[in-house]
Design a protein around this motif. Sequence first.
Motif, short mmCIF file in Angstrom:
data_model
loop_
_atom_site.label_atom_id
_atom_site.label_comp_id
_atom_site.label_asym_id
_atom_site.label_seq_id
_atom_site.Cartn_x
_atom_site.Cartn_y
_atom_site.Cartn_z
N GLY A 157 0.78 -1.24 0.00
CA GLY A 157 0.00 0.00 0.00
C GLY A 157 0.80 1.28 0.00
N GLY A 158 2.13 1.20 -0.10
CA GLY A 158 2.92 2.42 -0.08
C GLY A 158 2.66 3.22 1.18
N HIS A 159 2.54 4.53 1.04
CA HIS A 159 2.31 5.41 2.20
C HIS A 159 0.81 5.63 2.46
N LEU A 160 -0.02 4.84 1.82
CA LEU A 160 -1.47 4.89 2.03
C LEU A 160 -2.02 6.30 1.83
N GLU A 161 -1.72 6.87 0.66
CA GLU A 161 -2.21 8.20 0.30
C GLU A 161 -2.59 8.19 -1.18
N ARG A 162 -2.90 9.34 -1.72
CA ARG A 162 -3.44 9.44 -3.08
C ARG A 162 -2.61 8.74 -4.13
N THR A 163 -1.29 8.97 -4.15
CA THR A 163 -0.47 8.37 -5.20
C THR A 163 -0.39 6.85 -5.08
N ALA A 164 -0.73 6.32 -3.92
CA ALA A 164 -0.78 4.87 -3.73
C ALA A 164 -2.19 4.33 -3.98
N GLY A 165 -3.11 5.20 -4.43
CA GLY A 165 -4.47 4.78 -4.74
C GLY A 165 -5.44 4.89 -3.59
N TYR A 166 -5.07 5.60 -2.52
CA TYR A 166 -5.95 5.70 -1.37
C TYR A 166 -6.72 7.01 -1.36
N GLY A 167 -7.79 6.99 -2.16
CA GLY A 167 -8.79 8.04 -2.17
C GLY A 167 -9.91 7.54 -1.28
N GLU A 168 -11.05 7.25 -1.85
CA GLU A 168 -12.11 6.64 -1.03
C GLU A 168 -11.58 5.33 -0.47
N TRP A 169 -11.83 5.11 0.80
CA TRP A 169 -11.35 3.91 1.48
C TRP A 169 -12.52 3.36 2.29
N PRO A 170 -13.36 2.55 1.67
CA PRO A 170 -14.61 2.12 2.29
C PRO A 170 -14.47 1.45 3.65
N SER A 171 -13.42 0.66 3.85
CA SER A 171 -13.31 -0.03 5.13
C SER A 171 -12.97 0.92 6.28
N VAL A 172 -12.29 2.03 6.01
CA VAL A 172 -12.04 3.01 7.07
C VAL A 172 -13.35 3.72 7.43
N LEU A 173 -14.15 4.04 6.44
CA LEU A 173 -15.47 4.60 6.72
C LEU A 173 -16.29 3.61 7.55
N ALA A 174 -16.28 2.35 7.17
CA ALA A 174 -17.02 1.34 7.93
C ALA A 174 -16.52 1.24 9.36
N TRP A 175 -15.20 1.30 9.56
CA TRP A 175 -14.62 1.25 10.91
C TRP A 175 -15.04 2.47 11.74
N CYS A 176 -15.12 3.63 11.10
CA CYS A 176 -15.57 4.83 11.82
C CYS A 176 -16.99 4.64 12.35
N LEU A 177 -17.82 4.04 11.56
CA LEU A 177 -19.23 3.88 11.93
C LEU A 177 -19.48 2.66 12.80
N ASP A 178 -18.57 1.67 12.73
CA ASP A 178 -18.71 0.43 13.49
C ASP A 178 -17.32 -0.02 13.94
N PRO A 179 -16.99 0.15 15.22
CA PRO A 179 -15.65 -0.20 15.70
C PRO A 179 -15.25 -1.64 15.45
N GLY A 180 -16.20 -2.51 15.21
CA GLY A 180 -15.89 -3.91 14.94
C GLY A 180 -15.55 -4.20 13.49
N ALA A 181 -15.71 -3.24 12.61
CA ALA A 181 -15.42 -3.44 11.19
C ALA A 181 -13.92 -3.56 10.98
N ALA A 182 -13.54 -4.44 10.06
CA ALA A 182 -12.12 -4.64 9.74
C ALA A 182 -11.66 -3.63 8.70
N ILE A 183 -10.45 -3.15 8.86
CA ILE A 183 -9.85 -2.26 7.87
C ILE A 183 -9.01 -3.12 6.93
N VAL A 184 -9.29 -2.98 5.65
CA VAL A 184 -8.60 -3.77 4.64
C VAL A 184 -8.10 -2.84 3.53
N ALA A 185 -7.33 -3.41 2.62
CA ALA A 185 -6.83 -2.63 1.49
C ALA A 185 -7.99 -2.06 0.70
N ARG A 186 -7.74 -0.97 0.04
CA ARG A 186 -8.74 -0.30 -0.76
C ARG A 186 -9.17 -1.15 -1.93
#
Length: 186
Positions: A157-186
């Motif tokens: 994932g590189g530095h986990l930013e735009r140039t590495a393809g990290y724009g929308e990141w659905p699993s981080v949004l899911a984790w924000c809304l549900d602490p039990g959600a897993a964070i995975v690659a974009r």
Amino acid sequence: MRAFLILHGWDNHRPPGHWQYELAAALRERGERVVYPQLPEAATPDVDAWRAAAAEALREAAADGARVTVLCHSLACLLWLGARPQEAAVERVLLVAPPSHGFVSGHAEIAAFAQLPVSRPDGALIVASDADPYCPEGAERAFGAPLGIPVVTIPGGGHLERTAGYGEWPSVLAWCLDPGAAIVAR
């Protein structure tokens, strides 16, 4: 009531397309309280100025007794590990792609952040790539094991930013809304 405090990294001016920018928009669309400040002098940050800005932003996020989830990227991770405001309102902390002390100390503009004495924040989770040029030794070795913080490793994932393809990141949004959600690659 809950709120989200999003803190960016070195030389970041909160550009559209960065996962933090997209996350802030997605949370606001859902009616969540989001504080996403532009930290002062992002290209040549000062620890004390960033500490003061983060403290003010945390007070804003925690208004009315809100429980705060803090999401840091890159240099903001070192700020939070070493100079975070003391506030009981912080419930969870996501530290994404923390740069190593070796990397940071090698760049005069940010070297002061490498001098901060780091400690484990309550409710912390690290998400980092196994291929981050800003933390070549890996987040588990640099931060996870020494501080006792769980680490989720994102392959390639590189530095986990735009140039590495990290724009929308659905699993981080899911984790924000549900602490039990897993964070995975974009």
